[in-house]
Design an enzyme around this catalytic site. Structure first.
Site, PDB file in Angstrom:
ATOM      1  N   CYS A  50     -14.130   4.313   0.474  1.00 38.49           N
ATOM      2  CA  CYS A  50     -13.216   4.940  -0.596  1.00 38.49           C
ATOM      3  C   CYS A  50     -13.403   4.534  -2.102  1.00 38.49           C
ATOM      4  O   CYS A  50     -12.770   5.209  -2.764  1.00 38.49           O
ATOM      5  CB  CYS A  50     -11.683   4.667  -0.149  1.00 38.49           C
ATOM      6  SG  CYS A  50     -11.263   2.854  -0.173  1.00 38.49           S
ATOM      7  N   GLN A 120     -17.266  -0.861   8.012  1.00 38.99           N
ATOM      8  CA  GLN A 120     -18.220   0.499   7.092  1.00 38.99           C
ATOM      9  C   GLN A 120     -19.432   0.118   7.077  1.00 38.99           C
ATOM     10  O   GLN A 120     -20.243   1.333   7.234  1.00 38.99           O
ATOM     11  CB  GLN A 120     -17.432   0.483   5.754  1.00 38.99           C
ATOM     12  CG  GLN A 120     -16.102   0.820   5.821  1.00 38.99           C
ATOM     13  CD  GLN A 120     -15.333   0.752   4.425  1.00 38.99           C
ATOM     14  OE1 GLN A 120     -15.632  -0.393   3.731  1.00 38.99           O
ATOM     15  NE2 GLN A 120     -14.340   1.300   4.361  1.00 38.99           N
ATOM     16  N   GLY A 194      -8.413   8.048  11.426  1.00 39.12           N
ATOM     17  CA  GLY A 194      -9.589   7.222  11.432  1.00 39.12           C
ATOM     18  C   GLY A 194      -9.113   5.713  11.266  1.00 39.12           C
ATOM     19  O   GLY A 194      -8.365   5.241  11.722  1.00 39.12           O
ATOM     20  N   SER A 195     -10.216   5.071  10.965  1.00 45.53           N
ATOM     21  CA  SER A 195     -10.198   3.483  10.929  1.00 45.53           C
ATOM     22  C   SER A 195      -9.198   3.035   9.962  1.00 45.53           C
ATOM     23  O   SER A 195      -8.359   2.266  10.238  1.00 45.53           O
ATOM     24  CB  SER A 195     -11.673   2.848  10.691  1.00 45.53           C
ATOM     25  OG  SER A 195     -12.220   3.504   9.389  1.00 45.53           O
TER      26      SER A 195
END
Length: 581
Positions: A50, A120, A194-195
């Site tokens: 992000c 990630q 999502g995660s």
């Protein structure tokens, strides 16, 4: 090793640029495929989170690699290369390794010390392995970065220096109140499964919210997350799943909503949020500064900022700058990002505008009663036009100048937007009765956050690990040459033994064995010291030339060395591509 990384992050680019450059999953796949197909790169991996987009590659030429990777990033992000270039950073070889290990340890995160980056990185490696774009270097680099990150978190107190973006975001929503006290009994809506959304849901459940509603485009994933939350023995939260089209209704029931989806457009508009709050409170939602303009119209005074389109000939979209309280629509904030030609048009409008009763041309500063000096405004715009002529356009402001705080009612709805590009319209910041925390506001808050003393210890770990990784890579670089040398020596021994067998046919098997062992021992002793020493020397900085020297001294066939290297790469990659550690 010729590791190159080209990227941009919250440290190098404003959130508005990161948001536009964000890569969807299919764009990441295409970027990897195009990178390994390009001439300078042999393998590649993408780390897209992000608050960062980074392209790692093994290249044979530095300058060509930088040019190619920058062009590919621009092409697949949709942001023009000229606009993207000022925000890009480049790291090469050991500096690239140092940067990546720092990222893995959370030192380069928006919230220093957060551990989510390790997941990630693991996902990025898995994607590169699936697409077969990860070779020996990418596998070694990413696997080692995971180990370095885990070491930093286990051997130091870096966890005390930071937390996940979710926890940090909830702290910002709580605004100084203890998160568990703030969250207790609230109803939460989580958009996405999502995660990051799953982490948000679990964090809210642990914080003590009474209910978590999960909305997702794939309903099965929402149901799965809701079931995990309900079955968790450590919390007593009630959780349920709803389809995405139920979000407007659920928003009227929620006290706090967290959104993190992969959508390319807005999930919640300002109008939708305002409607939800109105549905909750029964009162119309006003925007910051709206009351003052309404009052001005009621008593006959001129409103400080006219609605869009009332200023004939003004080249600005006034609706876009209507919320920039404290700035003149003629000043720098309004023209940020404007190209030189547009600035010249704007300056002409200021110069040729019709003065009102006060002698001022054009609208007043938004939210203020102060009338700008038209001469000063025109001079400012002229200066900005000159700057735009040099750099192409006026850079966006990372932080607006401080303006007077306008009293706001207590929030009826708390919103946390962790998506990039954003899920929630930034105009929600101006809605009374709503508190929005997004990536941009998190970046500003994190910039002022204190860093723990453990960070210095993590930096030392990173430095040590970078040196060890470089030594291992340099040593591995010479291994195929050493293997080729020993293979050549074994062939020489085999040929001489065969020749001896022809010349001395009367030797029995025991005698032949003794001779064979004696010759092997002599060759091994002669090669042992040079090969051990050359590996040590090659592991040191600047030791890459020893492999070339060894090939030259022993007249080794380059294709033989290359075939050994290919065989090793194939064997190692089959093992590594089973999945990251």
């Amino acid at each position: 090793m010729s590791l190159l990384v080209v990227g941009l992050s919250h440290r190098s680019a404003p959130v508005s640029v990161l948001e536009r450059a964000a890569l969807a999953a299919d764009a990441q796949v295409k970027l990897l495929q195009d990178t390994v197909a390009a001439e300078p790169a042999t393998e590649a991996a993408v780390l897209a989170t992000c608050n960062r987009i980074e392209l790692y590659a093994d290249v044979d030429k530095f300058h060509a690699g930088v040019a190619e990777l920058s062009t590919l990033l621009a092409r697949h992000s949709g942001v023009g290369l000229e606009e993207l270039t000022p925000y890009l950073y480049v790291h090469y070889e050991d500096r690239a390794v140092h940067h990546f290990f720092s990222v893995a340890c959370g030192l380069d995160s928006m919230v220093v010390g957060e551990g989510q980056i390790l997941g990630q990185i693991k996902d990025s490696l898995a994607k590169a392995q699936e697409l077969h774009s990860a070779g020996r270097l990418m596998n070694d680099l990413f696997q080692q970065s995971l180990r370095v990150g885990k070491r930093a978190h286990s051997e130091t107190g870096i966890d005390r220096a930071g937390q996940s973006l979710v926890t940090f975001g909830l702290e910002q929503l709580a605004a100084g109140t203890d998160v568990q006290t703030w969250a207790k009994g609230k109803k939460a809506l989580v958009i996405g499964a999502g995660s990051m959304s799953s982490l948000a849901a679990a964090t809210l459940a642990r914080a003590g919210v009474a209910e978590v509603v999960v909305a997702n485009r794939t309903f099965d994933r929402a149901e799965r997350l809701a079931r995990i939350l309900t079955d968790n023995p450590d919390t007593d939260v009630t959780a349920r799943a709803v389809p995405m089209d139920s979000v407007p209704f659920e928003l009227t029931r929620a006290d706090v909503a967290v959104s993190c989806t992969g959508a390319t457009g807005l999930v919640l508009t300002a109008e939708a949020v305002a409607a939800a709050v109105e549905g909750r409170t029964g009162e119309p939602v006003t925007r910051t500064g709206e009351n003052s303009r309404t009052a001005a119209k009621a008593d006959g005074r001129k409103a400080p900022l006219p609605p869009s389109g009332t200023e004939d000939g003004c080249p600005l979209d006034l609706s876009a700058v209507q919320g920039t309280a404290g700035f003149s629509v003629l000043g720098e904030a309004a023209v940020a990002g404007m190209a030189a030609a547009e600035l010249e048009q704007h300056a002409a409008w200021v110069d040729n505008g019709t003065p009102d009763a006060s002698g001022w041309r054009g609208p007043a500063a938004a939210g203020t009663s102060t009338v700008p000096d038209p001469v000063a405004e025109a001079e400012t715009i002229a200066a900005l036009a000159a700057a735009a002529a040099t750099v192409g356009r006026i850079p966006e402001r990372r932080r607006p100048e401080p303006v007077a705080e306008i009293p706001r009612p207590a929030p009826a709805l708390f919103l946390l937007d962790l998506a990039m590009p954003r899920d929630i319209d930034a105009a929600v910041h101006r809605l009374a009765g709503v508190r929005l925390v997004d990536i941009e506001s998190l970046a500003e808050a994190a910039a002022d956050a204190p860093m723990a003393a453990d960070v210095d210890q993590v930096r030392r770990i990173v430095s040590d690990e970078v040196a060890a990784f470089g030594a291992a890579q340099r040593a591995a670089h010479i291994t195929p040459t050493v293997v080729a040398l020993r293979t050549m020596a074994a062939d020489v021994v085999a040929n001489e033994i065969a020749r001896l067998d022809g010349r001395l046919p009367d030797l029995d098997e025991r005698q032949r064995g003794e001779i064979r062992q004696a010759v092997h021992r002599v060759v091994d002793k002669l090669l042992h010291a040079p090969t051990v020493r050359v590996k040590q020397l090659a592991a040191e900085p600047g030791g890459a030339g020893y492999a070339d020297a060894l090939r030259t001294l022993f007249d080794l066939d380059p294709e033989t060395v290359a075939s050994v290297s290919r065989a090793e790469d194939s064997t190692e990659n089959k093992a590594k591509n089973r999945g990251p550690a």
